[in-house]
Each structure stands twice: as structure tokens, then as C-alpha cells.
Design a protein around this motif. Structure first.
Motif, PDB file in Angstrom:
ATOM      1  N   GLU A   1      14.855  -0.740   3.166  1.00 61.41           N
ATOM      2  CA  GLU A   1      15.710  -1.750   3.788  1.00 61.41           C
ATOM      3  C   GLU A   1      14.882  -2.872   4.407  1.00 61.41           C
ATOM      4  O   GLU A   1      15.440  -3.832   4.938  1.00 61.41           O
ATOM      5  CB  GLU A   1      16.613  -1.116   4.846  1.00 61.41           C
ATOM      6  N   ALA A   2      13.576  -2.764   4.333  1.00 64.41           N
ATOM      7  CA  ALA A   2      12.688  -3.810   4.857  1.00 64.41           C
ATOM      8  C   ALA A   2      12.931  -5.120   4.112  1.00 64.41           C
ATOM      9  O   ALA A   2      13.524  -5.140   3.035  1.00 64.41           O
ATOM     10  CB  ALA A   2      11.228  -3.366   4.695  1.00 64.41           C
ATOM     11  N   ASP A   3      12.436  -6.193   4.684  1.00 64.30           N
ATOM     12  CA  ASP A   3      12.572  -7.503   4.047  1.00 64.30           C
ATOM     13  C   ASP A   3      11.764  -7.592   2.760  1.00 64.30           C
ATOM     14  O   ASP A   3      12.069  -8.389   1.888  1.00 64.30           O
ATOM     15  CB  ASP A   3      12.111  -8.606   5.008  1.00 64.30           C
ATOM     16  N   GLY A   4      10.724  -6.783   2.684  1.00 69.40           N
ATOM     17  CA  GLY A   4       9.897  -6.773   1.492  1.00 69.40           C
ATOM     18  C   GLY A   4       9.128  -5.469   1.378  1.00 69.40           C
ATOM     19  O   GLY A   4       8.935  -4.758   2.363  1.00 69.40           O
ATOM     20  N   VAL A   5       8.717  -5.165   0.168  1.00 63.81           N
ATOM     21  CA  VAL A   5       7.914  -3.973  -0.101  1.00 63.81           C
ATOM     22  C   VAL A   5       6.573  -4.448  -0.653  1.00 63.81           C
ATOM     23  O   VAL A   5       6.532  -5.264  -1.571  1.00 63.81           O
ATOM     24  CB  VAL A   5       8.610  -3.040  -1.121  1.00 63.81           C
ATOM     25  N   VAL A   6       5.492  -3.948  -0.066  1.00 65.73           N
ATOM     26  CA  VAL A   6       4.141  -4.344  -0.454  1.00 65.73           C
ATOM     27  C   VAL A   6       3.379  -3.092  -0.870  1.00 65.73           C
ATOM     28  O   VAL A   6       3.463  -2.057  -0.200  1.00 65.73           O
ATOM     29  CB  VAL A   6       3.427  -5.052   0.720  1.00 65.73           C
ATOM     30  N   ASP A   7       2.639  -3.202  -1.950  1.00 62.61           N
ATOM     31  CA  ASP A   7       1.800  -2.105  -2.410  1.00 62.61           C
ATOM     32  C   ASP A   7       0.731  -1.830  -1.357  1.00 62.61           C
ATOM     33  O   ASP A   7      -0.088  -2.693  -1.056  1.00 62.61           O
ATOM     34  CB  ASP A   7       1.162  -2.478  -3.751  1.00 62.61           C
ATOM     35  N   GLY A   8       0.743  -0.624  -0.796  1.00 68.48           N
ATOM     36  CA  GLY A   8      -0.200  -0.260   0.253  1.00 68.48           C
ATOM     37  C   GLY A   8      -1.421   0.479  -0.249  1.00 68.48           C
ATOM     38  O   GLY A   8      -2.163   1.052   0.546  1.00 68.48           O
ATOM     39  N   ASN A   9      -1.645   0.487  -1.555  1.00 68.75           N
ATOM     40  CA  ASN A   9      -2.812   1.158  -2.138  1.00 68.75           C
ATOM     41  C   ASN A   9      -4.034   0.262  -2.086  1.00 68.75           C
ATOM     42  O   ASN A   9      -3.916  -0.956  -2.164  1.00 68.75           O
ATOM     43  CB  ASN A   9      -2.544   1.518  -3.606  1.00 68.75           C
TER      44      ASN A   9
ATOM     45  N   PRO B   1      -8.195  -0.822  -0.800  1.00 64.17           N
ATOM     46  CA  PRO B   1      -8.914  -1.128   0.436  1.00 64.17           C
ATOM     47  C   PRO B   1      -8.044  -1.930   1.397  1.00 64.17           C
ATOM     48  O   PRO B   1      -7.203  -2.732   0.962  1.00 64.17           O
ATOM     49  CB  PRO B   1     -10.113  -1.960  -0.035  1.00 64.17           C
ATOM     50  N   PRO B   2      -8.239  -1.741   2.698  1.00 65.88           N
ATOM     51  CA  PRO B   2      -7.417  -2.459   3.685  1.00 65.88           C
ATOM     52  C   PRO B   2      -7.384  -3.969   3.482  1.00 65.88           C
ATOM     53  O   PRO B   2      -6.335  -4.589   3.659  1.00 65.88           O
ATOM     54  CB  PRO B   2      -8.069  -2.094   5.023  1.00 65.88           C
ATOM     55  N   GLN B   3      -8.503  -4.571   3.094  1.00 63.35           N
ATOM     56  CA  GLN B   3      -8.512  -6.023   2.909  1.00 63.35           C
ATOM     57  C   GLN B   3      -7.612  -6.446   1.752  1.00 63.35           C
ATOM     58  O   GLN B   3      -6.998  -7.514   1.796  1.00 63.35           O
ATOM     59  CB  GLN B   3      -9.937  -6.580   2.746  1.00 63.35           C
ATOM     60  N   ASP B   4      -7.493  -5.609   0.718  1.00 62.04           N
ATOM     61  CA  ASP B   4      -6.597  -5.915  -0.399  1.00 62.04           C
ATOM     62  C   ASP B   4      -5.137  -5.807   0.034  1.00 62.04           C
ATOM     63  O   ASP B   4      -4.304  -6.642  -0.327  1.00 62.04           O
ATOM     64  CB  ASP B   4      -6.850  -4.985  -1.580  1.00 62.04           C
ATOM     65  N   VAL B   5      -4.836  -4.773   0.804  1.00 58.93           N
ATOM     66  CA  VAL B   5      -3.469  -4.588   1.307  1.00 58.93           C
ATOM     67  C   VAL B   5      -3.106  -5.750   2.231  1.00 58.93           C
ATOM     68  O   VAL B   5      -2.008  -6.313   2.137  1.00 58.93           O
ATOM     69  CB  VAL B   5      -3.314  -3.236   2.025  1.00 58.93           C
ATOM     70  N   ALA B   6      -4.028  -6.141   3.102  1.00 57.82           N
ATOM     71  CA  ALA B   6      -3.781  -7.262   4.014  1.00 57.82           C
ATOM     72  C   ALA B   6      -3.519  -8.548   3.233  1.00 57.82           C
ATOM     73  O   ALA B   6      -2.613  -9.315   3.580  1.00 57.82           O
ATOM     74  CB  ALA B   6      -4.967  -7.442   4.959  1.00 57.82           C
ATOM     75  N   HIS B   7      -4.270  -8.774   2.166  1.00 58.44           N
ATOM     76  CA  HIS B   7      -4.063  -9.967   1.335  1.00 58.44           C
ATOM     77  C   HIS B   7      -2.675  -9.946   0.704  1.00 58.44           C
ATOM     78  O   HIS B   7      -1.960 -10.957   0.711  1.00 58.44           O
ATOM     79  CB  HIS B   7      -5.153 -10.057   0.253  1.00 58.44           C
TER      80      HIS B   7
END
Length: 102
Positions: free
Chosen positions: A73-81, A83-89
Motif C-alpha cells: 500500500e506504499a506510494d512506491g515499491v523499490v528493489d531493496g536488493n 549494496p546499500p548505495q545501490d538501494v539508496a540510488h
């Protein structure tokens, strides 16, 4: 940015409060990867997960299946897989293209 605990979003009132406060994203990570990450930390602080790696993996799959509809139900879904810097990007990219800015 606030990282909400997994069970927080199960309550509809909490989801509503989060959406009123800002843009909400679900960082989607497969159950096996979540279990791996959690097993690498102190499991003792997470009594709902059990005490060994097998129990953690089974419980994570169960909780993720049970909670997925609330997470989505979030506004968006982001791939969390990855390295952290890739997820942050990926998160920043999704945020910059979000249509709902508080």
C-alpha cells in the motif's frame, strides 16, 4: 527518512499516519535475503523470529507473506536488493519521480 519496523505497517492507522507525514516506500527484499541479513545480526533481540537460522527463514517467509499486502500500500515499491548505495540510488530515483509530494 524513517525506517519502520516490519510489523508497524500492519495497523491501518499507522499506515495512514505514515502517508500523512510523507512519501512511503516499501523496500522489497526476498524472504531468503531478509533471513540471511537477520541471521547475521543478533537474533536474540527479535523474539518473533526464533532462535536459529532455520526458524528465522521460516518465520520471515511467513511474516512477509502475511504482511505483503500492507507493505504494497506504499506510494512506491523499490528493489531493496544489493549494496546499500545501490538501494539508496533506486530510492532517490523513485522519490524524485513520485507524484505525491507532501
Amino acid at each position: 527518512m524513517v525506517a519502520a519496523g516490519g510489523g508497524l505497517v500492519v495497523d491501518p492507522a499507522n499506515r495512514a499516519a505514515m502517508r500523512e507525514a510523507g512519501v512511503v516506500f516499501f523496500l522489497d527484499v526476498p524472504a531468503a535475503e531478509l533471513a540471511r541479513r537477520l541471521s547475521a545480526t543478533a537474533i536474540g533481540g527479535r523474539p518473533l523470529l526464533g532462535s536459529d537460522e532455520g526458524a528465522v527463514a521460516a518465520r520471515v517467509r511467513e511474516l512477509l507473506d502475511k504482511r505483503r499486502s500492507a507493505y504494497e500500500e506504499a506510494d512506491g515499491v523499490v528493489d531493496g536488493n544489493g549494496p546499500p548505495q545501490d538501494v539508496a540510488h533506486r530510492l532517490l530515483t523513485a522519490l524524485s519521480t513520485s507524484l505525491r509530494i507532501p
